[in-house]
Design a protein around this motif. Sequence first.
Motif, PDB file in Angstrom:
ATOM      1  N   VAL A  36      -2.932   5.635 -16.527  1.00 41.96           N
ATOM      2  CA  VAL A  36      -2.899   5.605 -15.066  1.00 41.96           C
ATOM      3  C   VAL A  36      -3.134   4.175 -14.580  1.00 41.96           C
ATOM      4  CG1 VAL A  36      -3.670   7.984 -14.725  1.00 41.96           C
ATOM      5  CG2 VAL A  36      -5.365   6.150 -14.872  1.00 41.96           C
ATOM      6  N   GLN A  37      -2.613   3.886 -13.396  1.00 48.21           N
ATOM      7  CA  GLN A  37      -2.850   2.605 -12.743  1.00 48.21           C
ATOM      8  C   GLN A  37      -2.696   2.808 -11.241  1.00 48.21           C
ATOM      9  OE1 GLN A  37       1.717   0.959 -13.511  1.00 48.21           O
ATOM     10  NE2 GLN A  37       0.013  -0.100 -14.435  1.00 48.21           N
ATOM     11  N   PRO A  38      -3.277   1.943 -10.413  1.00 48.02           N
ATOM     12  CA  PRO A  38      -3.101   2.085  -8.970  1.00 48.02           C
ATOM     13  C   PRO A  38      -1.632   1.932  -8.585  1.00 48.02           C
ATOM     14  CG  PRO A  38      -4.835   0.482  -9.481  1.00 48.02           C
ATOM     15  CD  PRO A  38      -4.122   0.773 -10.766  1.00 48.02           C
ATOM     16  N   LYS A  39      -1.230   2.673  -7.590  1.00 47.12           N
ATOM     17  CA  LYS A  39       0.116   2.524  -7.028  1.00 47.12           C
ATOM     18  C   LYS A  39       0.015   1.477  -5.918  1.00 47.12           C
ATOM     19  CE  LYS A  39       3.979   5.203  -5.178  1.00 47.12           C
ATOM     20  NZ  LYS A  39       4.150   4.406  -3.947  1.00 47.12           N
ATOM     21  N   VAL A  40       0.254   0.248  -6.279  1.00 48.06           N
ATOM     22  CA  VAL A  40       0.059  -0.872  -5.356  1.00 48.06           C
ATOM     23  C   VAL A  40       1.016  -0.750  -4.179  1.00 48.06           C
ATOM     24  CG1 VAL A  40       0.066  -3.379  -5.133  1.00 48.06           C
ATOM     25  CG2 VAL A  40      -0.734  -2.312  -7.255  1.00 48.06           C
ATOM     26  N   ASP A  41       0.495  -0.959  -2.985  1.00 49.87           N
ATOM     27  CA  ASP A  41       1.286  -0.797  -1.766  1.00 49.87           C
ATOM     28  C   ASP A  41       1.884  -2.146  -1.378  1.00 49.87           C
ATOM     29  OD1 ASP A  41       2.412   0.503   0.322  1.00 49.87           O
ATOM     30  OD2 ASP A  41       0.590   0.665   1.519  1.00 49.87           O
ATOM     31  N   GLY A  42       3.027  -2.463  -1.976  1.00 49.01           N
ATOM     32  CA  GLY A  42       3.704  -3.718  -1.702  1.00 49.01           C
ATOM     33  C   GLY A  42       5.206  -3.509  -1.741  1.00 49.01           C
ATOM     34  N   GLU A  69       5.174  -5.522  -8.314  1.00 49.09           N
ATOM     35  CA  GLU A  69       4.969  -5.348  -6.886  1.00 49.09           C
ATOM     36  C   GLU A  69       4.399  -6.633  -6.304  1.00 49.09           C
ATOM     37  OE1 GLU A  69       5.419  -1.846  -4.284  1.00 49.09           O
ATOM     38  OE2 GLU A  69       5.799  -2.180  -6.401  1.00 49.09           O
ATOM     39  N   LEU A  70       5.020  -7.126  -5.272  1.00 48.78           N
ATOM     40  CA  LEU A  70       4.464  -8.244  -4.516  1.00 48.78           C
ATOM     41  C   LEU A  70       3.618  -7.650  -3.400  1.00 48.78           C
ATOM     42  CD1 LEU A  70       7.601 -10.560  -4.329  1.00 48.78           C
ATOM     43  CD2 LEU A  70       5.603 -10.816  -5.813  1.00 48.78           C
ATOM     44  N   TYR A  71       2.352  -8.051  -3.325  1.00 52.94           N
ATOM     45  CA  TYR A  71       1.433  -7.431  -2.377  1.00 52.94           C
ATOM     46  C   TYR A  71       0.708  -8.500  -1.555  1.00 52.94           C
ATOM     47  CZ  TYR A  71      -2.131  -8.639  -5.893  1.00 52.94           C
ATOM     48  OH  TYR A  71      -2.948  -9.319  -6.768  1.00 52.94           O
ATOM     49  N   TRP A  72       0.176  -8.083  -0.436  1.00 55.29           N
ATOM     50  CA  TRP A  72      -0.628  -8.954   0.414  1.00 55.29           C
ATOM     51  C   TRP A  72      -2.062  -8.930  -0.097  1.00 55.29           C
ATOM     52  CZ3 TRP A  72       0.806 -12.606   3.496  1.00 55.29           C
ATOM     53  CH2 TRP A  72      -0.066 -13.127   4.463  1.00 55.29           C
ATOM     54  N   ALA A 105      -9.946   3.947   1.131  1.00 55.12           N
ATOM     55  CA  ALA A 105     -10.464   5.113   1.849  1.00 55.12           C
ATOM     56  C   ALA A 105     -10.995   4.741   3.224  1.00 55.12           C
ATOM     57  CB  ALA A 105     -11.569   5.783   1.031  1.00 55.12           C
ATOM     58  N   GLU A 106     -11.429   3.496   3.388  1.00 52.30           N
ATOM     59  CA  GLU A 106     -12.014   3.059   4.656  1.00 52.30           C
ATOM     60  C   GLU A 106     -11.012   2.337   5.550  1.00 52.30           C
ATOM     61  OE1 GLU A 106     -15.315   0.642   3.577  1.00 52.30           O
ATOM     62  OE2 GLU A 106     -16.389   2.281   2.565  1.00 52.30           O
ATOM     63  N   ALA A 107     -10.168   1.500   4.950  1.00 50.00           N
ATOM     64  CA  ALA A 107      -9.295   0.634   5.752  1.00 50.00           C
ATOM     65  C   ALA A 107      -7.856   1.105   5.815  1.00 50.00           C
ATOM     66  CB  ALA A 107      -9.351  -0.794   5.207  1.00 50.00           C
ATOM     67  N   GLY A 108      -7.439   1.954   4.885  1.00 49.24           N
ATOM     68  CA  GLY A 108      -6.053   2.397   4.854  1.00 49.24           C
ATOM     69  C   GLY A 108      -5.111   1.277   4.436  1.00 49.24           C
ATOM     70  N   GLY A 109      -3.836   1.450   4.755  1.00 54.32           N
ATOM     71  CA  GLY A 109      -2.827   0.500   4.295  1.00 54.32           C
ATOM     72  C   GLY A 109      -2.764  -0.796   5.071  1.00 54.32           C
ATOM     73  N   VAL A 110      -3.318  -0.828   6.299  1.00 49.90           N
ATOM     74  CA  VAL A 110      -3.377  -1.998   7.188  1.00 49.90           C
ATOM     75  C   VAL A 110      -2.049  -2.754   7.299  1.00 49.90           C
ATOM     76  CG1 VAL A 110      -5.858  -2.299   6.887  1.00 49.90           C
ATOM     77  CG2 VAL A 110      -4.313  -3.524   5.351  1.00 49.90           C
ATOM     78  N   GLY A 111      -0.935  -2.068   7.104  1.00 49.55           N
ATOM     79  CA  GLY A 111       0.382  -2.700   7.267  1.00 49.55           C
ATOM     80  C   GLY A 111       0.702  -3.757   6.239  1.00 49.55           C
ATOM     81  N   ALA A 112       0.026  -3.709   5.085  1.00 51.04           N
ATOM     82  CA  ALA A 112       0.200  -4.764   4.086  1.00 51.04           C
ATOM     83  C   ALA A 112       1.621  -4.822   3.546  1.00 51.04           C
ATOM     84  CB  ALA A 112      -0.795  -4.552   2.937  1.00 51.04           C
ATOM     85  N   SER A 160       0.585 -18.270  -0.336  1.00 48.37           N
ATOM     86  CA  SER A 160      -0.693 -18.202  -1.062  1.00 48.37           C
ATOM     87  C   SER A 160      -1.364 -16.848  -0.909  1.00 48.37           C
ATOM     88  CB  SER A 160      -1.634 -19.296  -0.569  1.00 48.37           C
ATOM     89  OG  SER A 160      -2.065 -19.039   0.765  1.00 48.37           O
ATOM     90  N   ARG A 161      -0.960 -16.071   0.128  1.00 50.07           N
ATOM     91  CA  ARG A 161      -1.581 -14.765   0.355  1.00 50.07           C
ATOM     92  C   ARG A 161      -0.844 -13.636  -0.362  1.00 50.07           C
ATOM     93  NH1 ARG A 161      -4.621 -13.913   4.834  1.00 50.07           N
ATOM     94  NH2 ARG A 161      -5.060 -11.943   3.760  1.00 50.07           N
ATOM     95  N   ILE A 162       0.225 -13.959  -1.044  1.00 54.55           N
ATOM     96  CA  ILE A 162       1.003 -12.926  -1.745  1.00 54.55           C
ATOM     97  C   ILE A 162       0.629 -12.911  -3.218  1.00 54.55           C
ATOM     98  CG2 ILE A 162       3.328 -12.170  -2.401  1.00 54.55           C
ATOM     99  CD1 ILE A 162       4.353 -13.424   0.177  1.00 54.55           C
ATOM    100  N   GLY A 163       0.295 -11.721  -3.717  1.00 51.52           N
ATOM    101  CA  GLY A 163      -0.048 -11.545  -5.121  1.00 51.52           C
ATOM    102  C   GLY A 163       1.030 -10.773  -5.864  1.00 51.52           C
ATOM    103  N   LEU A 164       0.899 -10.716  -7.174  1.00 49.34           N
ATOM    104  CA  LEU A 164       1.877 -10.021  -8.028  1.00 49.34           C
ATOM    105  C   LEU A 164       1.166  -9.058  -8.957  1.00 49.34           C
ATOM    106  CD1 LEU A 164       4.698  -9.612  -9.352  1.00 49.34           C
ATOM    107  CD2 LEU A 164       4.135 -11.568 -10.835  1.00 49.34           C
ATOM    108  N   PHE A 165       1.641  -7.834  -8.968  1.00 51.31           N
ATOM    109  CA  PHE A 165       1.149  -6.819  -9.892  1.00 51.31           C
ATOM    110  C   PHE A 165       2.333  -6.389 -10.770  1.00 51.31           C
ATOM    111  CE2 PHE A 165       0.114  -2.571 -11.348  1.00 51.31           C
ATOM    112  CZ  PHE A 165      -1.259  -2.609 -11.572  1.00 51.31           C
TER     113      PHE A 165
END
Length: 565
Positions: free
Chosen positions: A130-136, A189-192, A200-207, A226-231
Amino acid sequence: MPRRLLRALHGAALALPLLLHCTASLADRCPDWSPARAERELHTLATQIARWDSAYHRDGQSLVADALYDQARARLAQWNRCFPAAARLPDALAAAAGPVAHPLAHTGLDKLDDAAAVEAWIAGQGDLWVQPKVDGVAVSLVYQDGTLVQAISRGDGRHGQDWTANARQIAAIPATLASGRGRLVLQGELYWRLPGHVQAEAGGVGARGRVAGLLARQTLSAEDASRIGLFVWDWPQGPADMHERLDGLRRLGFDSPDYTRAVQHADDIAAWREHWYRQPLPFASDGIVIRHGQRPPAARWQAAPPHWAVAWKYPAEQALAEVRSVEFRIGRRGRITPLLHLQPLQLDDRRIARVSAGSLKRWRQLDIRPGDQVAVRLAGLSIPRLDGVVWQAGERAPLQVPDPARHHPLSCWQAREAGCAGQFHARLVWLSGREGLALDSIGPGTWQTLQDSGQLHGLLDWLTLDEAQLGALPGFGAQRAATVWRNLQAARQRPFARWLRALGLPPSGSARLAEDWRSLATRSEADWLGAGASRRQARQLQAFFAHPEVGALRSRLQSAGVAGF
């Protein structure tokens, strides 16, 4: 891996059955529409979905949350089944595709709805991870002899947009890899970047939409890059064994292996899902991916959900709700609150059947009518909140909307006045409530029964009711009639200050109140200012005591022997 792309990857024939169960909030029912209306409503929704697809895939703009998009497509699939002659299938493939071919197909993901579905999917199988389903936003990275030569957006899984120029500006995407000679393809996945983000607290925040929008531009600033990461979630042509594949990704400098865990049982999977949902991560995530370590050779992959990987998403932040009717509730002081009655839906563990639109002004801005589809979420202590309109029905139902000019703090003292039943009822409920006379066992239902019986025309008509009259009311009977009559009679003994609040005395702030009606009623606006009221409070208080309907109530209480009047 944007879930909305899954619809395009399946094609219409495969998409419909999957979409039908994407959320328990969609009731399996067919609307009672004429063929002409079905044609209008399906056309309206299909056009809206096509607009979302075009904005997302061509312009990098996410105009609607993914969960709502999923539910909208499921709603269209359901309506297509109900009205096959009017069926509409928006061409998501055309919107998603780009000019650049992927070297290896991007697969989508089917979604499992709950723990029982997870248990069934893994039954009798091993080598599970299993791994997180990154939202990007998904991307293919192509390296030749260790050098980045191409970055391709996911598109429709077969073709996407060329993101190479912008990719070279993103430090998280290595320009070179110590990978030796030949071609190496990575999917990820390219993510913010969101350090310490708790889903659970902040949700997807439109990332996701933020990253998609940036990469759709011609140029990318150094700060945004610089704010974009890679998974990196897959190395399609890497070692067949998952352990070796993860070790290889670590040697190449990627951290995604740190978030990829071996599991054996459904309980393990559920535990990791809960952990990643509630613990800080450096990115937004919308669920987990469950996969087998072994999979077919990459050359055989198709742009469709595979059999070796699925998604189990987190609880929905929002749900799509159909408006059944709009009720305009009028409070005791004349405030009009539109209340939307919904086709009941389940969100998290709550059954939601209605939600407030907040104010008449907001309702008018949104122009919500029966048949419209709105977004609802749970806020605070599980209180339903209206987020907005997702799309409007093709047919606009007429509504009787109260005139705000006719409702104010000094209106509707009589039940017979046109349009006053709601505000009059609210005055009665306040009168007997905790802030008013605090009368036990007398609430909205009791007052409604009295109103419906024609026993109440004025706010204090109940003072003259006897037990026999109460006992004759529907649902009362001797015992309840005796209790209600006794509590109503107790109102006569309530202190003068409580009676003032019960009648609707405007806010007086720090103003000093006298112990009798005459002293208060003879105060001028200047007198109220001198007693400590603000200018606005002074005007309201003077107007209250000068109003003829209020004066009539005072006379009624004086005749009833209530102290202070």
